[in-house]
Design an enzyme around this catalytic site. Structure first.
Site, PDB file in Angstrom:
ATOM      1  N   GLY A   1       0.781  -1.238   0.000  1.00  0.00           N
ATOM      2  CA  GLY A   1       0.000   0.000   0.000  1.00  0.00           C
ATOM      3  C   GLY A   1       0.812   1.286   0.000  1.00  0.00           C
ATOM      4  O   GLY A   1       0.231   2.366  -0.127  1.00  0.00           O
TER       5      GLY A   1
ATOM      6  N   GLY B   1       3.095   2.152  -2.215  1.00  0.00           N
ATOM      7  CA  GLY B   1       3.618   2.474  -3.540  1.00  0.00           C
ATOM      8  C   GLY B   1       2.884   3.654  -4.151  1.00  0.00           C
ATOM      9  O   GLY B   1       2.230   4.443  -3.458  1.00  0.00           O
TER      10      GLY B   1
ATOM     11  N   TYR C   1       7.646  -9.306 -15.198  1.00  0.00           N
ATOM     12  CA  TYR C   1       6.452  -8.591 -14.715  1.00  0.00           C
ATOM     13  C   TYR C   1       5.216  -9.031 -15.507  1.00  0.00           C
ATOM     14  O   TYR C   1       4.188  -9.415 -14.930  1.00  0.00           O
ATOM     15  CB  TYR C   1       6.707  -7.094 -14.893  1.00  0.00           C
TER      16      TYR C   1
HETATM   17  N1  NAI Z   1       1.573   2.358 -11.295  1.00  0.00           N
HETATM   18  C1  NAI Z   1       1.243   1.917 -12.514  1.00  0.00           C
HETATM   19  O1  NAI Z   1       1.433   2.596 -13.531  1.00  0.00           O
HETATM   20  C2  NAI Z   1       0.607   0.577 -12.645  1.00  0.00           C
HETATM   21  C3  NAI Z   1       0.468  -0.284 -11.588  1.00  0.00           C
HETATM   22  N2  NAI Z   1      -0.088  -1.518 -11.773  1.00  0.00           N
HETATM   23  C4  NAI Z   1      -0.199  -2.437 -10.657  1.00  0.00           C
HETATM   24  O2  NAI Z   1      -0.783  -1.803  -9.531  1.00  0.00           O
HETATM   25  C5  NAI Z   1      -0.188  -2.305  -8.329  1.00  0.00           C
HETATM   26  C6  NAI Z   1       0.303  -1.123  -7.514  1.00  0.00           C
HETATM   27  O3  NAI Z   1       1.235  -0.422  -8.295  1.00  0.00           O
HETATM   28  P1  NAI Z   1       2.181   0.718  -7.702  1.00  0.00           P
HETATM   29  O4  NAI Z   1       1.596   1.289  -6.479  1.00  0.00           O
HETATM   30  O5  NAI Z   1       2.519   1.588  -8.839  1.00  0.00           O
HETATM   31  O6  NAI Z   1       3.466  -0.154  -7.337  1.00  0.00           O
HETATM   32  P2  NAI Z   1       4.768   0.330  -6.529  1.00  0.00           P
HETATM   33  O7  NAI Z   1       5.938  -0.354  -7.110  1.00  0.00           O
HETATM   34  O8  NAI Z   1       4.795   1.803  -6.413  1.00  0.00           O
HETATM   35  O9  NAI Z   1       4.465  -0.269  -5.072  1.00  0.00           O
HETATM   36  C7  NAI Z   1       4.526  -1.650  -4.816  1.00  0.00           C
HETATM   37  C8  NAI Z   1       4.650  -1.845  -3.297  1.00  0.00           C
HETATM   38  O10 NAI Z   1       4.800  -3.242  -3.059  1.00  0.00           O
HETATM   39  C9  NAI Z   1       5.596  -3.356  -1.898  1.00  0.00           C
HETATM   40  N3  NAI Z   1       6.194  -4.687  -1.776  1.00  0.00           N
HETATM   41  C10 NAI Z   1       7.287  -5.190  -2.412  1.00  0.00           C
HETATM   42  N4  NAI Z   1       7.557  -6.422  -1.928  1.00  0.00           N
HETATM   43  C11 NAI Z   1       6.619  -6.700  -0.998  1.00  0.00           C
HETATM   44  C12 NAI Z   1       6.381  -7.810  -0.136  1.00  0.00           C
HETATM   45  N5  NAI Z   1       7.179  -8.895  -0.129  1.00  0.00           N
HETATM   46  N6  NAI Z   1       5.327  -7.753   0.710  1.00  0.00           N
HETATM   47  C13 NAI Z   1       4.511  -6.676   0.749  1.00  0.00           C
HETATM   48  N7  NAI Z   1       4.705  -5.583  -0.031  1.00  0.00           N
HETATM   49  C14 NAI Z   1       5.751  -5.604  -0.891  1.00  0.00           C
HETATM   50  C15 NAI Z   1       6.665  -2.270  -2.072  1.00  0.00           C
HETATM   51  O11 NAI Z   1       7.265  -1.938  -0.824  1.00  0.00           O
HETATM   52  C16 NAI Z   1       5.857  -1.137  -2.691  1.00  0.00           C
HETATM   53  O12 NAI Z   1       5.437  -0.202  -1.702  1.00  0.00           O
HETATM   54  C17 NAI Z   1       0.915  -3.263  -8.770  1.00  0.00           C
HETATM   55  O13 NAI Z   1       0.443  -4.583  -8.659  1.00  0.00           O
HETATM   56  C18 NAI Z   1       1.163  -2.919 -10.204  1.00  0.00           C
HETATM   57  O14 NAI Z   1       1.567  -4.012 -10.954  1.00  0.00           O
HETATM   58  C19 NAI Z   1      -0.522  -1.946 -12.985  1.00  0.00           C
HETATM   59  C20 NAI Z   1      -0.380  -1.142 -14.082  1.00  0.00           C
HETATM   60  C21 NAI Z   1       0.120   0.204 -13.986  1.00  0.00           C
HETATM   61  C1  AKB Z   2       2.207  -0.016 -16.930  1.00  0.00           C
HETATM   62  C2  AKB Z   2       2.751  -0.634 -15.731  1.00  0.00           C
HETATM   63  O1  AKB Z   2       2.373  -1.727 -15.381  1.00  0.00           O
HETATM   64  C3  AKB Z   2       3.811   0.051 -14.947  1.00  0.00           C
HETATM   65  N1  AKB Z   2       3.602   1.460 -14.847  1.00  0.00           N
HETATM   66  C4  AKB Z   2       5.149  -0.191 -15.606  1.00  0.00           C
HETATM   67  O2  AKB Z   2       5.520   0.639 -16.459  1.00  0.00           O
HETATM   68  O3  AKB Z   2       5.777  -1.219 -15.309  1.00  0.00           O
END
Ligand code: NAI
Ligand code: AKB
Length: 374
Positions: free
Chosen positions: A62, A64, A194
């Protein structure tokens, strides 16, 4: 032989039924469970939850780019104490003081189960992941977090009858997928760990849905753009960084080529879509994994739009080979017509609104005012 025939008939029935909704035939992780769906009698887009029927939500990963904003939105709807943020990182003060936060490593199955049980969780939003670029830099860790971690999440969700949301991504497609536009159902042969892990998540979630009746819901997000949270190491990160650099120095070095077109979305649309699909009545979902989209642009077009507000912006290109290869294999346009048809998805931000909102949010006057207030 009659036993084999009966078994064959049973398996056939299970495989053919659109939604199993049945008792688990075998237990998940040694424990028998009877899938219990969270009731979803509220009407879509105008749901209001009373004190008695609000969900109890846990968000993994949460801290991220997306989790804090989602928690804020959900807390407004379901009450502050009903939404727990979790991560393996230390939360900043303002996050720690804004609502419940708990340490949770998704690789620790027992700890995860304890949290779900002790907090009477009913909805699990699984955000933990390593994104595309950082995943390529550490494949074993990405495999562990994105695949082994997901297995823990699926088992716990199935065991405790949770509604489970797992985001997927445009990265779940690859060079052999149709790229302009990319429909929900087509060839998916991504070439990043990924992407492979996200296809795995889509398939496993849907399998648990049909096999055990798990209420699995999944949206494939485009690249998400936000002002008050930093992206965590993805290929689309340039579309966030350009705003910070445009305001700070008036100069931006882009790590993708100027004509690299990718689907993108402003964070408010992304979080709203997530809440909408979570609240959608099960009958409205003809699929369990949906593309969602808002806009599609390349770095040159984004820079042009920013220049309408900051004409002095200079953009140079220093292409990162890993990110470029990833972007070249991803969709250029995303077909989200099923989400629009089934549960009424509609984005609000196109490129001009995105740019105005981001620059308004990051303007030095506004940031100064925020710093003084905190
Ligand atoms: N931000 C984007 O542009 C996009 C995000 N997503 C998906 O949305 C979700 C959230 O994305 P973001 O917030 O951008 O990702 P992020 O990379 O900013 O955050 C991911 C979080 O997961 C945590 N994490 C890593 N290892 C862990 C573990 N062993 N246990 C618990 N937590 C752990 C990290 O500490 C980090 O806070 C992801 O599943 C991502 O694939 C999908 C498409 C686009
Ligand atoms: C589109 C996504 O899943 C993410 N922002 C990435 O670029 O890896």
């Amino acid at each position: 032989m009659p036993v084999v025939r009966t078994l064959t008939r049973t398996v056939k029935r299970v495989l053919q039924s659109p939604v199993c909704g049945c008792q688990a035939v075998t237990s998940v992780r040694f424990i028998g469970f009877s899938p219990r769906q969270v009731t979803s009698d509220a009407s879509f887009h105008s749901v209001s939850f009373s004190e008695a029927d609000h969900p109890r939500v846990l968000i993994t990963g949460g801290l991220g780019q997306l989790g804090v904003g989602l928690a804020k939105l959900l807390r407004k709807r379901y009450g502050n104490n009903n939404v727990i943020l979790s991560d393996i990182r230390k939360p900043p003060d303002h996050v720690f003081h804004s609502g419940p936060f708990i340490y949770s490593d998704i690789l620790d199955y027992k700890n995860l189960r304890e949290i779900v049980v002790n907090n009477r969780i009913t909805w699990l939003i699984h955000y933990s992941a390593l994104l595309s670029a950082v995943g390529e830099a550490n494949v074993p860790l990405a495999r562990a977090v994105n695949i082994t971690g997901l297995h823990n999440i699926l088992d716990i969700a199935a065991e405790h009858g949770l509604r489970l949301f797992v985001p997927s991504t445009i990265g779940a497609f690859g060079p052999t997928s149709p790229r302009n536009p990319t429909p929900d159902l087509c060839i998916q042969r991504p070439r990043t760990i990924y992407g492979v892990s996200k296809v795995h998540a889509e398939l496993m979630g849907e399998y648990y849905h049909y096999r055990y009746g798990l209420d699995f819901r999944c949206l494939r997000y485009p690249g998400i753009i936000s002002a008050d949270s930093q992206p965590g190491g993805g290929t689309t990160d340039y579309a966030v960084q350009i705003f910070h650099d445009a305001i700070k120095s008036g100069r931006f070095v882009c790590n993708l080529k100027p004509d690299t077109r990718l689907p993108m979305m402003y964070i408010d649309d992304c979080l709203r879509a997530t809440v909408e699909v979570l609240e959608a009545p099960a009958e409205s979902l003809t699929m369990r994994t949906y593309n969602i989209n808002a806009m599609s642009f390349n770095p040159e077009e984004l820079a042009q739009e920013v220049r309408k507000h900051l004409p002095e912006l200079e953009v140079a290109y220093d292409v990162d080979a890993v990110r470029q290869a990833i972007a070249d294999s991803w969709p250029m346009n995303f077909d989200d017509s099923n989400a629009r048809k089934d549960w009424g998805w509609k984005h609000e931000y196109d490129l001009p609104e995105l740019v105005t909102t981001m620059l308004g949010y990051l303007s030095p006057q506004r940031l100064d005012a925020q710093a003084q207030a905190s």
